[in-house]
Scaffold this motif. Sequence first.
Motif, mmCIF file in Angstrom:
data_model
loop_
_atom_site.group_PDB
_atom_site.id
_atom_site.type_symbol
_atom_site.label_atom_id
_atom_site.label_comp_id
_atom_site.label_asym_id
_atom_site.label_seq_id
_atom_site.Cartn_x
_atom_site.Cartn_y
_atom_site.Cartn_z
ATOM 1 N N CYS A 137 -58.453 -11.298 40.083
ATOM 2 C CA CYS A 137 -59.745 -11.068 40.700
ATOM 3 C C CYS A 137 -60.620 -10.700 39.521
ATOM 4 O O CYS A 137 -60.257 -10.142 38.420
ATOM 5 C CB CYS A 137 -60.003 -10.562 41.615
ATOM 6 S SG CYS A 137 -58.553 -11.006 42.667
ATOM 7 N N ARG A 175 -62.145 -0.396 41.558
ATOM 8 C CA ARG A 175 -60.867 -0.107 41.881
ATOM 9 C C ARG A 175 -59.153 -0.649 41.682
ATOM 10 O O ARG A 175 -58.168 -0.051 41.238
ATOM 11 C CB ARG A 175 -60.760 -0.593 43.305
ATOM 12 C CG ARG A 175 -59.398 -0.292 44.236
ATOM 13 C CD ARG A 175 -59.980 -0.222 45.904
ATOM 14 N NE ARG A 175 -58.489 0.063 46.600
ATOM 15 C CZ ARG A 175 -58.344 0.264 47.757
ATOM 16 N NH1 ARG A 175 -59.463 0.895 48.193
ATOM 17 N NH2 ARG A 175 -57.530 1.356 48.445
ATOM 18 N N HIS A 176 -59.650 -2.068 40.877
ATOM 19 C CA HIS A 176 -58.707 -2.738 39.602
ATOM 20 C C HIS A 176 -59.027 -3.054 39.049
ATOM 21 O O HIS A 176 -59.958 -3.753 38.792
ATOM 22 C CB HIS A 176 -58.294 -3.797 41.059
ATOM 23 C CG HIS A 176 -57.766 -3.444 42.034
ATOM 24 N ND1 HIS A 176 -56.275 -3.188 42.814
ATOM 25 C CD2 HIS A 176 -57.855 -3.588 43.058
ATOM 26 C CE1 HIS A 176 -56.094 -3.039 43.966
ATOM 27 N NE2 HIS A 176 -57.356 -3.033 43.855
ATOM 28 N N GLU A 214 -54.399 -7.377 41.271
ATOM 29 C CA GLU A 214 -54.925 -7.315 43.271
ATOM 30 C C GLU A 214 -53.935 -7.766 43.412
ATOM 31 O O GLU A 214 -52.847 -8.599 43.746
ATOM 32 C CB GLU A 214 -56.047 -7.752 44.177
ATOM 33 C CG GLU A 214 -57.090 -7.089 42.896
ATOM 34 C CD GLU A 214 -59.102 -7.396 43.975
ATOM 35 O OE1 GLU A 214 -58.689 -7.196 45.116
ATOM 36 O OE2 GLU A 214 -59.904 -7.629 43.336
ATOM 37 N N THR A 215 -53.410 -7.491 45.577
ATOM 38 C CA THR A 215 -52.669 -7.632 46.243
ATOM 39 C C THR A 215 -53.489 -7.773 47.378
ATOM 40 O O THR A 215 -53.956 -7.129 47.885
ATOM 41 C CB THR A 215 -51.147 -7.404 46.199
ATOM 42 O OG1 THR A 215 -51.456 -5.807 46.973
ATOM 43 C CG2 THR A 215 -50.961 -7.148 45.297
#
Length: 153
Positions: A87, A92-93, A98-99
Amino acid sequence: MDDDTKARLILSALTLAGEPAAGEGEDTYNERLANTVARVAALCAPRSPLANVVDDVLDPEAKRFVGTITKVVKEPSSTRGVVYMDCNPSDRHPDGKETARTDRTDNPNGLRVAHLAQSLLGHRVLFTVKLEVMPNGDKVRIIKHVQDLGMAS
């Protein structure tokens, strides 16, 4: 249920049932039509499996974002599909990796989404996810739907 809703259900059943088959008597046709309208009504009933799909996808609390599916694996402890995706980077990432999980795959909707995600490896998709609290208190993103946006470039 109001008369307009009943009329829509009956018209849907008429569309599905079609005209009487060659040689089909009126009683047989009416029985087939009644079975079809009962099936349509059951599918539209509150909390039916299909009504739950509609509720999940249209839930105003659901989040939507775009990502590319890179891998789907079955989580042995829960039977959920774990979907790995690329993404846009975020706080946060920062790496954009991501998952999110599907519903349990022993649930028809969880299995449907897991199979759909698996079939879209390498595709950009629009994810519809809802946050759910697990028994241990963790919050996880549960994928309710994926919409194919084509192969990633």
